[in-house]
Design an enzyme around this catalytic site. Structure first.
Site, PDB file in Angstrom:
ATOM      1  N   ASN A  97       7.526 -21.412   1.799  1.00 35.73           N
ATOM      2  CA  ASN A  97       7.885 -20.145   1.158  1.00 35.73           C
ATOM      3  C   ASN A  97       9.147 -19.621   1.832  1.00 35.73           C
ATOM      4  O   ASN A  97       9.444 -19.971   2.980  1.00 35.73           O
ATOM      5  CB  ASN A  97       6.737 -19.136   1.239  1.00 35.73           C
ATOM      6  CG  ASN A  97       6.371 -18.765   2.670  1.00 35.73           C
ATOM      7  OD1 ASN A  97       6.437 -19.594   3.584  1.00 35.73           O
ATOM      8  ND2 ASN A  97       5.962 -17.531   2.889  1.00 35.73           N
ATOM      9  N   HIS A  98       9.902 -18.788   1.132  1.00 36.07           N
ATOM     10  CA  HIS A  98      11.224 -18.380   1.623  1.00 36.07           C
ATOM     11  C   HIS A  98      11.236 -16.869   1.813  1.00 36.07           C
ATOM     12  O   HIS A  98      11.371 -16.112   0.846  1.00 36.07           O
ATOM     13  CB  HIS A  98      12.293 -18.799   0.620  1.00 36.07           C
ATOM     14  CG  HIS A  98      13.640 -19.033   1.230  1.00 36.07           C
ATOM     15  ND1 HIS A  98      13.896 -18.863   2.580  1.00 36.07           N
ATOM     16  CD2 HIS A  98      14.830 -19.437   0.668  1.00 36.07           C
ATOM     17  CE1 HIS A  98      15.159 -19.145   2.818  1.00 36.07           C
ATOM     18  NE2 HIS A  98      15.747 -19.496   1.682  1.00 36.07           N
ATOM     19  N   VAL A  99      11.087 -16.430   3.070  1.00 34.83           N
ATOM     20  CA  VAL A  99      10.940 -15.001   3.335  1.00 34.83           C
ATOM     21  C   VAL A  99      12.053 -14.417   4.196  1.00 34.83           C
ATOM     22  O   VAL A  99      12.176 -13.189   4.287  1.00 34.83           O
ATOM     23  CB  VAL A  99       9.570 -14.711   3.999  1.00 34.83           C
ATOM     24  CG1 VAL A  99       8.438 -15.002   3.039  1.00 34.83           C
ATOM     25  CG2 VAL A  99       9.395 -15.494   5.293  1.00 34.83           C
ATOM     26  N   ASP A 106      14.002 -18.994   8.186  1.00 37.01           N
ATOM     27  CA  ASP A 106      13.066 -20.036   7.755  1.00 37.01           C
ATOM     28  C   ASP A 106      13.581 -21.436   8.080  1.00 37.01           C
ATOM     29  O   ASP A 106      12.867 -22.257   8.667  1.00 37.01           O
ATOM     30  CB  ASP A 106      12.804 -19.932   6.250  1.00 37.01           C
ATOM     31  CG  ASP A 106      12.207 -18.597   5.854  1.00 37.01           C
ATOM     32  OD1 ASP A 106      11.731 -17.878   6.750  1.00 37.01           O
ATOM     33  OD2 ASP A 106      12.219 -18.274   4.655  1.00 37.01           O
ATOM     34  N   GLU A 128      11.529 -21.585  -4.302  1.00 43.48           N
ATOM     35  CA  GLU A 128      11.939 -20.301  -4.882  1.00 43.48           C
ATOM     36  C   GLU A 128      13.452 -20.197  -5.039  1.00 43.48           C
ATOM     37  O   GLU A 128      13.945 -19.375  -5.821  1.00 43.48           O
ATOM     38  CB  GLU A 128      11.425 -19.150  -4.023  1.00 43.48           C
ATOM     39  CG  GLU A 128       9.908 -19.074  -3.952  1.00 43.48           C
ATOM     40  CD  GLU A 128       9.435 -18.191  -2.816  1.00 43.48           C
ATOM     41  OE1 GLU A 128       9.256 -16.982  -3.050  1.00 43.48           O
ATOM     42  OE2 GLU A 128       9.236 -18.706  -1.698  1.00 43.48           O
TER      43      GLU A 128
END
EC number: 2.3.1.40
Length: 639
Positions: free
Chosen positions: A35-37, A41, A105
């Site tokens: 996931n890309h937060v 990352d 994403e």
């Protein structure tokens, strides 16, 4: 040497831990999908993965100047979603045995939830027959390197966890065209990413989840308000919760079910959490029922004590209930205020700083709450939910939606209904959103005015309620609304149309039942289809049992983490009856639930209700059945 130093720095600053089986990255064909937060990352993946991967970076990012510096230390391949050659390059790298990292994403989240998933990453996995290894970062979204400034409370060095999920095979879908195969593969990857979030959800009690929200969003962040127009922060709500727990323990025992006969108000919320933290089990009673129905509910759940308010009973013309139902102990809030001593106040003050010390030992799978449903047989049943099942449904909702601290919910549906409780209370409270609790959804002029006055962005209702709100409201009353969810009864076409014409708002339909806490499927802006009730929620298994004479669809059976622990029935109130069904071969299987509804599910996973079974289920339903809608309408009778 540089990498070793950076690993040490990140472990110290962010208390970073890596969880999961790192041996999965040794698979000869491996596609890693994090996931890309945040902007960190990629750095953490480079430092802490046990392999040296190739990073597939979308071309609009890869062509920027700073990426030239990054490319000195990691191998980068530009990925253009519309260029098939880029996909072929990555497939060849995978076939060489090189692990590939792709952020599905394509950009850093600006909502805190999953963004849209690009099909390219999924198509690469399907063509190359690589295993997909999801990786979830938790905590990085709270750093200054995220894009959530102004939405979430950010910290300089929050605790960060990198969780590695089990590898999954993503097979090439069967479809007539490559475009359809690509789209279906992307949807399958989206499902994998959502299930990864569900698999890493914390295992805690509902009170512990409140403490987590208080820490994440800030103890002085406003969170809840009722018709007294005194808004409470997480800290002031906690103070009321502790006070309620201190008082309730005087006349109840640990493990006892306590009946709450209260309207939508902050004190009701405080009582629910207060009872729970001391090991009591709140049983939310339907105050629109008659004395006979109330007696049935009390008998079903073995309730000995009812907590209510004289003012509430008088206002709603319910004083006859306390006169006719004499087999239980009636406790009135007005009588409890004077019983608070100096010692109680000191206890509350101490535990306001150390709230976990006030908790009794509980497990997530322990009984947390009792709701009541009559179902199709009109006989009251108690539905027992655990902490885990309630919070699983909240997490499922959060996984497919983007509710955040900037949202404000208008919660007028009664809390004794699963829809009002889970979607109207637990979900916003644990998402950092503000809540306005209103006790009567049938005040068709008042509710729109409050939505306007309070700048609400989310509204819940039935089709009938929403239709009447639309007729009564000024066109600008709903200017701030960005999400309207319909449940309990079928969403009528004229209701859809008037909302679209007058306010330019699309109403989202869903489907559910009390036994599933309650949401089973829900249309959301990212995944919506007209004529359906949305997709089955992540982490839920479903199957359709063939029905004689019905060619399309079948009887829907479900299994998932949001399912109830079991029923309490009048025949044996002390026995918890676990869910069980007959499969298509007639064999009894436990931990499955038969909805009784005839549905069809298309290749994209969208669910359509075709017919009604024994539960009076209907399209757009989010809790119970026909009897629930009739019950809601009775609320107006006391006015």
């Amino acid at each position: 040497m540089l990498f070793k130093f950076l690993r040490l720095v990140f472990r110290l600053m962010f208390r970073l831990t890596v969880e999961g089986d790192i041996k999965q990255f040794n698979h000869p064909k491996c596609l890693i999908t994090p996931n890309h937060v945040s902007f960190l990352d990629g750095v953490l993946l480079t430092l802490f993965l046990p392999v040296k991967p190739v990073f597939a970076v979308y071309s609009n990012i890869a062509n920027r100047g700073f990426m030239k510096l990054v490319s000195r230390y990691v191998e980068i391949v530009p990925l253009d979603p519309i260029n098939p050659m880029a996909v072929r390059i990555l497939v060849k790298e995978i076939e060489k045995g090189r692990p590939i990292v792709v952020f599905p994403e394509g950009r850093i989240t600006v909502t805190g939830s999953l963004m849209k998933i690009y099909d390219g990453a999924a198509f690469i996995a399907a063509i190359s027959e690589a295993v997909v290894v999801p990786v979830r970062f938790e905590g990085l979204e709270r750093t200054l390197f995220s894009r959530l400034k102004g939405i979430f409370k950010l910290h300089l060095f929050p605790k960060v966890t990198m969780k590695i999920l089990p590898a999954t095979q993503l097979l090439m879908p069967n479809a007539s065209s490559s475009e359809q195969r690509r789209r279906l593969a992307g949807e399958r990857l989206h499902e994998i990413m959502m299930n990864a979030r569900m698999a890493t959800r914390p295992q805690e009690t509902i009170f512990e989840s409140l403490l987590v929200a208080r820490k994440q969003f800030g103890r002085f962040k406003p969170c809840i308000e009722d018709v007294s127009f005194k808004e409470d922060s997480y800290n002031s709500l906690l103070k009321k919760v502790l006070a309620a727990s201190r008082i309730l323990q005087r006349f109840t025992c640990q493990g006892e079910r306590i009946g709450f006969l209260l309207p939508n108000a902050t004190i009701m919320v405080a009582a629910i959490f207060g009872a729970s933290l001391r090991g009591r089990i709140p049983a939310l009673l339907n105050y629109t029922t008659d004395s006979h129905g109330l007696k049935n509910a009390l008998a079903v759940a073995s309730i000995k004590t009812i907590v209510t308010s004289r003012q509430f009973l008088k206002k709603e013309r319910l004083t006859h209930l306390s006169e006719q139902v004499t087999e239980v102990n009636w406790v009135y809030l007005e009588d409890l205020e004077s019983t608070v001593t100096l010692l109680d106040k000191l206890w509350i003050l101490w535990h306001l700083f150390f709230p976990k010390q006030a908790m009794v030992a509980q497990k997530p799978d322990d009984d947390a709450l009792v709701l009541f449903t009559s179902g199709s047989d009109a006989v009251s049943k108690g539905v027992v939910h655990s902490h885990a099942s309630l919070l699983a449904n909240v997490e499922q909702i959060k996984t497919i939606t983007d509710f955040n601290p900037l949202d404000r919910f208008m919660s007028s549906l009664p809390l004794f209904h699963a829809f009002g409780l889970t979607v109207g209370l637990f979900t916003p409270l644990l998402s950092g959103s503000r809540i306005f609790l209103y006790p009567n959804p049938l005040h068709y002029r008042v509710v729109p005015e409050l939505v306007y006055e309070c700048n609400c962005t989310v509204l819940l209702g039935t089709s009938s309620f929403l239709e009447n709100y639309a007729y009564s409201a000024h066109p600008y009353d709903f200017a701030r609304l960005r999400c309207v969810i319909a449940g309990i009864e079928k969403l009528a076409e004229n209701t859809k149309q008037i909302w679209q014409d007058k306010f330019g708002i699309r109403i989202l339909e869903g489907y559910g039942m009390t036994e599933c806490a309650p949401v089973i499927a829900l249309n959301v802006p990212m995944m919506a289809k007209v004529g359906t009730v949305g997709r089955i929620l992540p982490a839920m298994e479903f199957r359709l049992i063939p029905i004689a004479g019905i060619k399309q669809g079948g009887r829907l059976q479900l299994r998932g983490p949001n399912m109830m622990k079991g029923y309490l029935r009048m025949e044996d109130p002390n026995h918890l009856e676990p869910p069980a069904v007959k499969d298509e071969h007639g064999n009894i299987q436990f931990d499955w639930l038969d909805t009784g509804d005839i549905v069809s599910i298309d290749e994209q996973g969208f669910c359509t209700i075709l017919g009604r079974g024994k539960r009076f289920a209907k399209q757009g339903e989010l809790d119970g059945g026909k009897a629930d809608f009739v019950t809601l309408c009775k609320i107006a009778e006391a006015e």
